[in-house]
Enzyme design. Structure first.
Site, PDB file in Angstrom:
ATOM      1  CG  ASP A 191      -5.589  -1.462 -11.786  1.00 16.37           C
ATOM      2  OD1 ASP A 191      -4.401  -1.916 -10.952  1.00 16.37           O
ATOM      3  OD2 ASP A 191      -5.860  -1.791 -12.527  1.00 16.37           O
TER       4      ASP A 191
ATOM      5  CG  HIS B 114      -5.076  -3.547  -7.376  1.00 14.73           C
ATOM      6  ND1 HIS B 114      -5.961  -4.461  -6.516  1.00 14.73           N
ATOM      7  CD2 HIS B 114      -5.765  -3.526  -8.635  1.00 14.73           C
ATOM      8  CE1 HIS B 114      -7.139  -4.479  -7.038  1.00 14.73           C
ATOM      9  NE2 HIS B 114      -7.124  -3.890  -8.281  1.00 14.73           N
TER      10      HIS B 114
END
Length: 174
Positions: free
Chosen positions: A80, A114
């Protein structure tokens, strides 16, 4: 109704002061890996965070409503966001207002996330005075990402964010 177990943070520092985390490796976090919360004067030096690339919500370092944070020489490779600066959801800015502020991020390798450096999405109290220097962002979706939602309020201000001497390699949206 929440069904199933909440995934815990790997390391959660709640209202801490004058803490140094140095020279450790953290892997396989079930959720946010290192989460200082309403803390001051935290130094995160020469640590490695390695989480699977396909694991959701396994952010690397998430200072939330913190002041005077130094993140130096860290290697963060996650599924993430690598480093996400936060300041609470809706009610936090009203009842416990504390922006995330005075953050230094230097000499870090941020990969596979991300976002390499992210502001939000929990950002009701704002983020200010952030300096990111001499970092390598490698194969992330984004270099700098500011993410928020409608309704975060008047205090959700992002201000004085400085990037200097940054190299991005394979970053989809710098």
């Amino acid at each position: 109704t929440r069904r199933g177990a909440w995934r815990p943070r790997m390391i959660f520092l709640n209202n801490c002061k004058n803490i140094t985390i140095n020279g450790i490796t953290i892997t396989e976090s079930p959720s946010w890996t290192l989460h200082p919360y309403y803390s001051k004067n935290i130094k995160i030096i020469d640590i490695s965070i390695i989480n699977p690339p396909d694991s959701p919500n396994t952010d690397g370092i998430n200072p939330e409503s913190c002041t005077n944070i130094e993140i130096l020489g860290c290697n963060v490779s996650v599924g993430d966001d690598c480093i996400a600066l936060k300041s609470g959801k809706y009610y936090m800015a009203t009842y416990h207002h504390q922006p995330c502020e005075n953050i230094t991020i230097r000499n870090c390798l941020l990969e596979r996330g991300h976002g390499a450096i992210v502001m939000g999405s929990e950002i009701a109290g704002g983020v200010q005075n952030v300096k990111v220097t001499q970092c390598l962002m490698k194969n992330t979706d984004r270099g700098l990402r500011v993410k928020t939602r409608r309704g975060r309020g008047q205090r959700s201000v992002v201000d004085k964010i400085h990037f200097e001497n940054i190299k991005m390699d394979g970053v989809h949206t710098p």
